[in-house]
Design an enzyme around this catalytic site. Sequence first.
Site, short mmCIF file in Angstrom:
data_model
loop_
_atom_site.label_atom_id
_atom_site.label_comp_id
_atom_site.label_asym_id
_atom_site.label_seq_id
_atom_site.Cartn_x
_atom_site.Cartn_y
_atom_site.Cartn_z
CG HIS A 266 -2.81 -6.76 10.01
ND1 HIS A 266 -1.59 -6.38 9.50
CD2 HIS A 266 -3.53 -5.61 10.19
CE1 HIS A 266 -1.57 -5.07 9.38
NE2 HIS A 266 -2.73 -4.57 9.79
CB CYS B 80 -2.70 -4.39 6.17
SG CYS B 80 -2.13 -2.79 6.79
CD GLU C 185 -1.39 -0.04 3.64
OE1 GLU C 185 -1.83 1.07 3.99
OE2 GLU C 185 -1.75 -1.12 4.15
#
Length: 390
Positions: free
Chosen positions: A233, A111, A79
């Site tokens: 994450h 993400c 990103e």
Amino acid sequence: MKIGIDKIGFFAPHLYLDMNKLAVERNVEPEKFTIGIGQEKMAVAPITQDPVTLAANAALEILSEEDKQQIDFVIFGTESGIDNSKSAGVYVHNLLGINPYARTVEVKQACYGATAGIQMAKGHIALNPESKVLVLGSDIARYGLKTGGESTQGAGAVAMLISANPKIMALEEHSTFMTNDIMDFWRPVYSDKAFVDGKFSNEQYILFFSKVWEQYKEKSGLGLEDFEAICCHLPYTKMGKKALQTIWDERTEEDKERISENYKISTTYNRNVGNIYTGSLYLSMLSLLELKEDLKPGSRIGLYSYGSGAVGEFFTGILEEDYRKSLQVDQHRKLFSTRQEVTVAEYEEIFEDTLPVDGSAMELDIEKDPAAICVAGIADNKRQYVNKLR
């Protein structure tokens, strides 16, 4: 046919900032960073490193010449890409000398990009069992100096070779996912820094986890007791813990202790690197695999991926026999032990030292950067990359 992670590599810049010292400089209690969000060190990228070089350096340590010839698909999740047209993966393809008869693309969804790459790779290999796919997750997280998000910055990349009959982890069939159009985190094309609604983003992260977890249990028939660990994450390491706490009452105290203990181990690398966006989940997984030496083959590992905006997914993998033999434990231990600490003042100077965006040319001194692959400058509006090993 088993499909999954055959090799995995990781790279971070050689510079880092101590979060305790950043807290003192920002007139914040250090515990707010080290305990409140769970971060100890932040990787700092010099001007000679960008998402392309980070990814190329991560892949460099795992790919053999045979791998480079067998790879026919390169998927770059990021990103913080460097070009609105050309894929960052094309640069990596060239820097590593990968087989020219390969597809190469860049995937973007905050993400979640590297996870999307893995799922694309699975489908490709199912149709082409002899193929190998290189999936990259590489980012530099920038929120700005003295901003609310400053303490959750970082830089690094994870590279994964996806193949049939993988040596490390076979990915299981069941996967659950969802999408919702929200504005919890975003970076407009005119800005080199991200915007975030922190409280809302935290809420959505947990909400997405709850929903895909419930869907996964219904779809697979599995529950918490069937997992050795769940990796998440990690925009910061306390975030995953908040999500897991929502399911603690589902099983026994033994299940809770096992998942909690292994989660803590899985955050170690992230605590010392910071947020690397698309690679954060896989850095967490790598931390678990490399640091928990008694993790047994056949263990089921849960993987929760979240990309703001937002897409979330829960999927799983089974560790293969002798998986530890395919890890790069010594290389990563050396990477961490040889990093150099910078002062807050030095970090601020590095942060503001950016490549020109007005078409100006620039030549950089890459000898100060110990990495094999670096940004050497800009000429004619083109970034100049160098692989020192060539």
